[in-house]
Design a protein around this motif. Structure first.
Motif, mmCIF file in Angstrom:
data_model
loop_
_atom_site.group_PDB
_atom_site.id
_atom_site.type_symbol
_atom_site.label_atom_id
_atom_site.label_comp_id
_atom_site.label_asym_id
_atom_site.label_seq_id
_atom_site.Cartn_x
_atom_site.Cartn_y
_atom_site.Cartn_z
ATOM 1 N N GLN A 48 7.005 -12.366 15.675
ATOM 2 C CA GLN A 48 6.664 -11.017 15.267
ATOM 3 C C GLN A 48 7.886 -10.123 15.410
ATOM 4 O O GLN A 48 8.676 -10.288 16.335
ATOM 5 N N LEU B 116 -4.862 -12.660 9.994
ATOM 6 C CA LEU B 116 -3.959 -11.951 9.085
ATOM 7 C C LEU B 116 -3.433 -12.899 8.011
ATOM 8 O O LEU B 116 -3.456 -12.574 6.825
ATOM 9 N N SER C 84 6.906 -0.321 11.125
ATOM 10 C CA SER C 84 6.129 -1.428 10.572
ATOM 11 C C SER C 84 6.276 -2.654 11.457
ATOM 12 O O SER C 84 7.191 -2.740 12.275
ATOM 13 N N VAL D 74 5.938 -7.105 11.151
ATOM 14 C CA VAL D 74 5.813 -8.268 10.276
ATOM 15 C C VAL D 74 5.719 -9.530 11.117
ATOM 16 O O VAL D 74 6.120 -9.557 12.274
ATOM 17 N N GLY E 106 2.562 -3.503 1.413
ATOM 18 C CA GLY E 106 1.838 -3.007 2.576
ATOM 19 C C GLY E 106 1.170 -4.138 3.335
ATOM 20 O O GLY E 106 1.493 -5.315 3.130
ATOM 21 N N PRO E 107 0.243 -3.797 4.222
ATOM 22 C CA PRO E 107 -0.422 -4.803 5.047
ATOM 23 C C PRO E 107 -0.996 -5.958 4.223
ATOM 24 O O PRO E 107 -1.523 -5.757 3.135
ATOM 25 N N ASP E 108 -0.839 -7.145 4.768
ATOM 26 C CA ASP E 108 -1.301 -8.411 4.196
ATOM 27 C C ASP E 108 -0.419 -8.925 3.063
ATOM 28 O O ASP E 108 -0.713 -9.964 2.483
ATOM 29 N N VAL F 170 3.407 -8.699 6.149
ATOM 30 C CA VAL F 170 3.314 -7.351 6.702
ATOM 31 C C VAL F 170 2.017 -7.223 7.494
ATOM 32 O O VAL F 170 0.927 -7.452 6.956
ATOM 33 N N GLN F 171 2.157 -6.892 8.786
ATOM 34 C CA GLN F 171 0.986 -6.645 9.625
ATOM 35 C C GLN F 171 0.569 -5.187 9.526
ATOM 36 O O GLN F 171 -0.585 -4.875 9.299
ATOM 37 N N ARG F 172 1.526 -4.289 9.779
ATOM 38 C CA ARG F 172 1.294 -2.849 9.752
ATOM 39 C C ARG F 172 2.465 -2.186 9.048
ATOM 40 O O ARG F 172 3.585 -2.681 9.085
#
Length: 147
Positions: free
Chosen positions: A33, A9, A99, A101, A73-75, A55-57
């Motif tokens: 996390q 990630l 979400s 992170v 958003g993600p990444d 951001v993971q999800r």
């Protein structure tokens, strides 16, 4: 998620990718996390900023006091500058959905840079290039407004 998943990630984040795999592994091991519920505030404008968030999800609305907003958003890396310098948050981040992170503390980030001078130089060069591009963009916008 495993450390390897976290490293993968972090490698997708352009700024962090510059550090290299060994540095990213150290960041992944030392970071934490967090799960953020929909509508919850990740941070508020004016808070002391001592970490950046990847951001993971999910997604976050980032809004500043002037009313400007963007979606991360993600990444996405939120609070990038907080990894480098002590500061107050210039904006707020609110989760648009449940979400997750990865929180990267500034102290950890700085230890990683101190342990890998080549990675620190790559990051410095990237920041210098981006700063130069921003200054050029501002000058061009100012010139267009003057005419």
């Amino acid at each position: 998620m495993s450390i390897e998943d976290d490293v993968a990630l972090l490698e997708r984040v352009p700024t962090l990718r510059l550090l290299g795999t060994d540095a990213l592994r150290m960041l992944a091991i030392g970071s934490e996390q967090r799960v953020v519920a929909r509508g919850a505030v990740l941070f508020s404008a004016g808070d002391e900023a001592d970490a950046g968030f990847v951001v993971q999800r999910g997604a976050f609305r980032i809004e500043n006091s002037a009313g400007a907003e963007t979606i991360a958003g993600p990444d996405a890396l939120i609070g990038e500058l907080a990894l480098i310098v002590p500061m107050q948050r210039p904006s707020s981040a609110i989760a648009l959905e449940q979400s997750s992170v990865i929180r990267v503390a500034r102290s950890l980030f700085q230890r990683v840079l101190e342990s890998d001078p080549a990675a620190a130089r790559r990051l410095r060069d990237a920041f210098a290039s981006r700063s130069s591009q921003i200054a050029s963009d501002i000058l061009m916008a100012g010139a267009k407004l003057s005419t």
